[in-house]
Motif scaffolding. Structure first.
Motif, PDB file in Angstrom:
ATOM      1  N   UNK A   1      16.976 -19.124  -6.737  1.00 30.92           N
ATOM      2  CA  UNK A   1      18.440 -19.237  -6.760  1.00 30.92           C
ATOM      3  C   UNK A   1      18.999 -18.930  -5.377  1.00 30.92           C
ATOM      4  N   UNK A   2      20.107 -19.603  -5.040  1.00 36.22           N
ATOM      5  CA  UNK A   2      20.770 -19.328  -3.772  1.00 36.22           C
ATOM      6  C   UNK A   2      21.754 -18.183  -3.938  1.00 36.22           C
ATOM      7  N   UNK A   3      21.642 -17.190  -3.063  1.00 36.58           N
ATOM      8  CA  UNK A   3      22.529 -16.025  -3.093  1.00 36.58           C
ATOM      9  C   UNK A   3      22.934 -15.669  -1.670  1.00 36.58           C
ATOM     10  N   UNK A   4      24.010 -14.924  -1.561  1.00 35.16           N
ATOM     11  CA  UNK A   4      24.479 -14.474  -0.250  1.00 35.16           C
ATOM     12  C   UNK A   4      23.506 -13.472   0.349  1.00 35.16           C
ATOM     13  N   UNK A   5      23.198 -13.670   1.636  1.00 30.33           N
ATOM     14  CA  UNK A   5      22.410 -12.672   2.364  1.00 30.33           C
ATOM     15  C   UNK A   5      23.176 -12.193   3.602  1.00 30.33           C
ATOM     16  N   UNK A   6      24.444 -12.582   3.682  1.00 30.05           N
ATOM     17  CA  UNK A   6      25.368 -12.071   4.693  1.00 30.05           C
ATOM     18  C   UNK A   6      26.556 -11.475   3.969  1.00 30.05           C
ATOM     19  N   UNK A   7      27.750 -11.741   4.469  1.00 31.71           N
ATOM     20  CA  UNK A   7      28.956 -11.283   3.777  1.00 31.71           C
ATOM     21  C   UNK A   7      28.981 -11.861   2.363  1.00 31.71           C
TER      22      UNK A   7
ATOM     23  N   UNK B   1      28.285  -7.281 -10.287  1.00 32.28           N
ATOM     24  CA  UNK B   1      29.572  -7.403  -9.613  1.00 32.28           C
ATOM     25  C   UNK B   1      30.181  -8.791  -9.763  1.00 32.28           C
ATOM     26  N   UNK B   2      29.331  -9.827  -9.735  1.00 27.56           N
ATOM     27  CA  UNK B   2      29.818 -11.210  -9.734  1.00 27.56           C
ATOM     28  C   UNK B   2      29.371 -11.921 -11.003  1.00 27.56           C
ATOM     29  N   UNK B   3      30.247 -12.125 -11.979  1.00 28.25           N
ATOM     30  CA  UNK B   3      29.857 -12.793 -13.227  1.00 28.25           C
ATOM     31  C   UNK B   3      29.260 -14.181 -13.013  1.00 28.25           C
ATOM     32  N   UNK B   4      29.738 -14.920 -11.997  1.00 30.04           N
ATOM     33  CA  UNK B   4      29.199 -16.265 -11.771  1.00 30.04           C
ATOM     34  C   UNK B   4      27.709 -16.227 -11.477  1.00 30.04           C
ATOM     35  N   UNK B   5      27.251 -15.145 -10.835  1.00 32.60           N
ATOM     36  CA  UNK B   5      25.846 -15.046 -10.469  1.00 32.60           C
ATOM     37  C   UNK B   5      24.983 -14.814 -11.707  1.00 32.60           C
TER      38      UNK B   5
ATOM     39  N   UNK C   1      32.304 -19.065  -6.275  1.00 33.45           N
ATOM     40  CA  UNK C   1      31.196 -19.469  -7.134  1.00 33.45           C
ATOM     41  C   UNK C   1      30.176 -20.197  -6.256  1.00 33.45           C
ATOM     42  N   UNK C   2      28.953 -19.729  -6.295  1.00 32.75           N
ATOM     43  CA  UNK C   2      27.952 -20.253  -5.371  1.00 32.75           C
ATOM     44  C   UNK C   2      27.765 -19.388  -4.150  1.00 32.75           C
ATOM     45  N   UNK C   3      28.641 -18.370  -3.985  1.00 34.47           N
ATOM     46  CA  UNK C   3      28.497 -17.433  -2.884  1.00 34.47           C
ATOM     47  C   UNK C   3      29.421 -17.729  -1.726  1.00 34.47           C
TER      48      UNK C   3
ATOM     49  N   UNK D   1      25.936 -16.690   5.034  1.00 36.29           N
ATOM     50  CA  UNK D   1      24.660 -17.395   4.876  1.00 36.29           C
ATOM     51  C   UNK D   1      24.109 -17.218   3.466  1.00 36.29           C
ATOM     52  N   UNK D   2      23.488 -18.290   2.980  1.00 32.87           N
ATOM     53  CA  UNK D   2      22.793 -18.267   1.698  1.00 32.87           C
ATOM     54  C   UNK D   2      21.291 -18.344   1.937  1.00 32.87           C
TER      55      UNK D   2
END
Length: 460
Positions: free
Chosen positions: A48-54, A338-342, A211-213, A41-42
């Motif tokens: 900004x949209x980010x992961x809030x699950x896995x 951890x994630x350069x795309x973010x 990319x995008x989560x 889930x985002x």
């Protein structure tokens, strides 16, 4: 043309639908909640949209990378930054060359353990278990309790939100259990796993993301499923599955105005307890066994910090927290590091998240979102110092009953479930409750279940 119904639109159900869509049959996906994706889930935080699950998946298992290839979506990998363990009052570097916390070399644990604890590791005892036992029991018998408390517990807590001394070694640490059964030292197994042949090719990254989560993966999947003619319905709660002649009858919706949908094949890609309820009338033995699987609840708190105040998070991917230290959080991920795309997508903020909650500790989650966010911040400041700034935004995502617990004997119970379903061809089960809680394992169970239905229907 036959009809195949997939119940559940988490990653397992969507993977099953993709496999079934390769046939000429009609495929329908029914999801009871308002949205697809399950634990992927985002959420929009600080714009900004980010992961809030896995937020990552194993890259050394083929199922997820094959799925990304089918979707024509490229994987991305974490930055080469270090991780730590917050224990005994300070952050300590994560030792290299361990296998689920078991070291290849006892000296690699010098920063984590006392001299007496290291001596116990060096005096490893051979363990020859006949059957299954917990991961904690296996490692403690071989290397002493400190390795379990300081390493194995935080690592397994991150995967299962569970406890090492309750989780099945056969299910959660099969390589260690196999080594022990063959009379090998656990440290020897860790050395063998960490020894890689010298080649010109760089090593395969352990983890991958998108990319995008990772939370964008379900949307990619549904887009392809719709292109292939699959029907995906949300808000469609399945209440019953019945065997009517040679077909299945699915009851959908509210009891006062039910909808009946007939199917030639069914995949139940729902959590174990929901699957248990649906199987009660057609496979009572399987229903009873699945109903005994316990689940852990947890919460993920995601913070956004202004970039010009966030140096304290630089150069690290985060840290794990052993429960023996009595902290409120069990891990923290410095997502932007951890994630350069973010970092590229949100250069003005840095995202950091913490996870709270283990199996049997639901009382820790019986607090308001504001209280959970404050508890996470208090532990971040205790670990990193007073330089941790005030966040510009915070988001709390609760995951009630999110992670199945693979108790000792889990594999035997799952084998019994599958045996009980064998007299019912065309009915299959999939999901995190069976052969692994990670994204690749869930994808594998979904595709395998759909493949079994297609074989039954002659659709291969």
């Amino acid at each position: 043309m036959a009809r195949i119904v997939i119940v559940g639109a988490g990653i397992s159900g969507l993977a099953a639908a993709l496999e079934a869509a390769a046939s000429s049959h009609e495929v329908v996906v029914l999801e009871g909640s308002p949205q697809i994706g399950g634990k992927l889930r985002l959420a929009t935080i600080a714009g900004h949209q980010v992961d809030v699950g896995a937020e990552s998946m194993l890259a050394r298992r083929p199922e997820a990378l094959k799925l990304l290839a089918d979707l024509d979506v490229a994987a991305v990998h974490p930055a080469p930054v270090s991780a730590s363990i917050w224990t005994r009052g300070r952050l300590r570097s994560m030792p290299r060359g361990t296998m689920l916390g078991v070291p290849a070399d006892a000296d690699s644990l010098r920063a984590l353990l006392t001299d007496d604890e290291l001596d116990r590791v060096r005096a490893e005892q051979l363990v020859r278990p006949d059957g299954d036992l917990s991961v904690g029991e296996l490692v403690e018998a071989a290397l002493g309790p400190a390795v379990v408390d300081r390493l194995v517990e935080p690592l397994l807590g991150g995967v299962y939100a569970g406890h090492a001394r309750r989780l099945s070694a056969a299910a959660a640490a099969p390589a260690l259990l196999t080594a022990a059964r063959h009379g090998r030292a656990l440290t020897e197994a860790a050395r063998a796993a960490s020894a890689r042949p010298v080649t010109a090719e760089p090593p395969t990254p352990v983890f991958a993301g998108l990319r995008g989560g990772i939370g964008s993966l379900p949307k990619h999947l549904v887009r392809l499923l719709l292109d292939r003619g699959v029907t995906v319905r949300t808000g469609a709660t399945v209440r019953d599955v019945a065997h009517v002649g040679s077909r299945w009858r699915i009851t959908v919706g509210e009891t006062r105005s039910p909808e009946f949908l007939d199917a030639d094949g069914v995949v139940l890609a729902t959590p174990a307890r929901a699957t248990s309820r649906l199987l009660d009338g057609v496979a009572p033995d399987a229903s009873h066994t699945l109903g005994q699987i316990e689940y852990a609840s947890m919460a993920i708190v995601t913070y956004a910090f202004a970039t010009d105040e966030s140096d304290v998070f630089a150069g690290s991917s985060g840290f794990l927290v052993p429960p023996v230290d009595g902290r409120r959080i069990k891990a923290s991920t410095f997502s932007s590091s951890k994630w350069p795309w973010l970092t590229e997508a949100a250069p003005e903020v840095r995202f950091v998240r913490v996870s709270i909650g283990r199996h049997g500790e639901e009382a820790d989650l019986q607090r308001s979102d504001a209280e959970l966010a404050a508890a996470g911040m208090a532990d971040l400041r205790a670990a990193l110092g007073s330089d941790v700034p005030r966040p510009v935004a915070a988001h709390v995502q609760r995951w009630g009953g999110a992670l199945p617990q693979y108790a000792v004997g889990h594999l035997d119970r799952i084998a019994a479930v599958r045996a009980a379903l064998r007299p019912l061809p065309g009915l299959e089960v999939a999901g995190a409750a069976y052969e692994g809680v990670g994204i690749p394992a869930c994808i594998g169970t979904g595709r395998k279940a759909a493949g079994a239905v297609l074989t039954h229907l002659g659709g291969r």
